[in-house]
Motif scaffolding. Structure first.
Motif, PDB file in Angstrom:
ATOM      1  N   ARG A 179       3.279   0.704 -12.997  1.00 15.40           N
ATOM      2  CA  ARG A 179       2.765  -0.630 -12.690  1.00 15.40           C
ATOM      3  C   ARG A 179       3.209  -1.080 -11.302  1.00 15.40           C
ATOM      4  N   ILE A 180       4.487  -0.876 -10.981  1.00 11.40           N
ATOM      5  CA  ILE A 180       5.005  -1.283  -9.658  1.00 11.40           C
ATOM      6  C   ILE A 180       4.291  -0.504  -8.553  1.00 11.40           C
ATOM      7  N   THR A 181       4.173   0.825  -8.741  1.00 14.32           N
ATOM      8  CA  THR A 181       3.557   1.671  -7.716  1.00 14.32           C
ATOM      9  C   THR A 181       2.094   1.310  -7.492  1.00 14.32           C
ATOM     10  N   LEU A 182       1.347   1.175  -8.570  1.00 15.20           N
ATOM     11  CA  LEU A 182      -0.090   0.928  -8.443  1.00 15.20           C
ATOM     12  C   LEU A 182      -0.378  -0.489  -7.961  1.00 15.20           C
ATOM     13  N   THR A 183       0.426  -1.450  -8.405  1.00 15.10           N
ATOM     14  CA  THR A 183       0.247  -2.815  -7.918  1.00 15.10           C
ATOM     15  C   THR A 183       0.508  -2.884  -6.419  1.00 15.10           C
ATOM     16  N   ALA A 184       1.524  -2.155  -5.952  1.00 13.10           N
ATOM     17  CA  ALA A 184       1.831  -2.121  -4.518  1.00 13.10           C
ATOM     18  C   ALA A 184       0.690  -1.513  -3.713  1.00 13.10           C
ATOM     19  N   LYS A 185      -0.090  -0.646  -4.341  1.00 11.79           N
ATOM     20  CA  LYS A 185      -1.231  -0.020  -3.671  1.00 11.79           C
ATOM     21  C   LYS A 185      -2.509  -0.850  -3.794  1.00 11.79           C
ATOM     22  N   GLY A 186      -2.398  -2.030  -4.398  1.00 15.24           N
ATOM     23  CA  GLY A 186      -3.538  -2.929  -4.457  1.00 15.24           C
ATOM     24  C   GLY A 186      -4.382  -2.848  -5.708  1.00 15.24           C
ATOM     25  N   TYR A 187      -3.925  -2.070  -6.701  1.00 13.03           N
ATOM     26  CA  TYR A 187      -4.680  -1.974  -7.942  1.00 13.03           C
ATOM     27  C   TYR A 187      -4.320  -3.120  -8.884  1.00 13.03           C
ATOM     28  N   ASP A 188      -5.286  -3.529  -9.685  1.00 11.57           N
ATOM     29  CA  ASP A 188      -5.066  -4.507 -10.748  1.00 11.57           C
ATOM     30  C   ASP A 188      -4.684  -3.719 -12.003  1.00 11.57           C
ATOM     31  N   VAL A 189      -3.491  -3.961 -12.546  1.00 10.88           N
ATOM     32  CA  VAL A 189      -2.945  -3.112 -13.608  1.00 10.88           C
ATOM     33  C   VAL A 189      -2.865  -3.865 -14.928  1.00 10.88           C
ATOM     34  N   VAL A 190      -3.333  -3.203 -15.995  1.00  8.98           N
ATOM     35  CA  VAL A 190      -3.196  -3.674 -17.373  1.00  8.98           C
ATOM     36  C   VAL A 190      -2.426  -2.599 -18.130  1.00  8.98           C
ATOM     37  N   THR A 191      -1.533  -2.993 -19.046  1.00  7.17           N
ATOM     38  CA  THR A 191      -0.721  -2.003 -19.754  1.00  7.17           C
ATOM     39  C   THR A 191      -0.866  -2.145 -21.267  1.00  7.17           C
TER      40      THR A 191
END
Length: 230
Positions: free
Chosen positions: A17-29
């Motif tokens: 979540r941290i990595t993908l959010t930092a890359k600009g992705y909207d993350v759902v878990t």
């Protein structure tokens, strides 16, 4: 770009979540397979990252459930490195497979490769069933007749069911796919659920519920939606 991460390891989920959010992705878990299916229906992600060894529903069952109504790319992220596991996941409908532990740059590269394949026009269709218009993006159902316009309220379960049908226009959606996607594999044989909710949907959406022309029963198999998609 919205990504659903489904994994029962909270450390993996947090790191991704941290990595993908930092890359600009909207993350759902989601922490298990049943929640993954529910989140998939509620959030309509553009890409899935799925572990195989989850509780409730395992990764293969989640893939099969998703593939009943969505063609969004599925990347399996699993500690299982055996060829048989990879083949089973790919045969079930996964698009790619990466084993844990993995290099972050490789994971990001695979995500980029998969997202280049995402169609740009399937996110929120609108369907017309006679006088009724269903807009998935607006989450609205409206009946327009010669002398009145009325809004129709669907329950969350009714929304899940009609959305599965809408995303497969004119195609058979099997009873097992509907039951597994909405209620989980433990209810895969409970066809009474389907008859109840199909009856409710017909009362709300069909001009003559006793003679449906849009929500069609395929005897012994499942249901099919006939309408005009825009």
């Amino acid at each position: 770009m919205k990504i659903l991460i489904a994994d029962d390891d909270p450390q993996i989920v947090r790191a991704l979540r941290i990595t993908l959010t930092a890359k600009g992705y909207d993350v759902v878990t989601a922490a298990d397979g049943a929640r993954a299916i529910a989140a998939a229906i509620d959030h309509q992600p553009d890409l899935f990252l799925l572990d195989l060894g989850m509780p409730q529903l395992n990764g293969i069952e989640v893939i099969e459930g998703i593939r009943g109504w969505s063609q969004a790319p599925i990347l399996v992220v699993s500690g299982r490195a055996g060829a048989a596991d990879k083949v089973e996941a790919l045969d079930a409908g996964a698009d790619d497979y990466i084993t844990k532990p993995f290099a972050v740059q490789e994971l990001l590269a695979r995500i980029r490769a998969l997202t280049r394949r995402v169609p740009q026009d399937i996110s929120a269709p609108i369907v017309h069933l006679g006088e009724v218009t269903i807009d998935l993006s607006a989450h609205s159902v409206v009946r327009v007749s010669a002398d009145a316009t009325s809004h129709i309220r669907l329950t969350p379960t009714e929304w899940q069911m009609i959305e599965l049908l809408i995303r497969n226009p004119g195609k058979l959606v099997t009873r097992k796919t509907l039951l597994t996607s909405i209620w989980g594999t433990e209810h895969a044989e409970d066809t009474g659920y389907l008859r109840l909710y199909v009856s409710q949907l017909r009362k709300k959406l069909e001009a003559d519920p006793s003679h449906p022309v849009h929500i069609i029963t395929e005897p012994g198999m499942g249901y099919r939606l006939d309408g005009m998609l825009t």
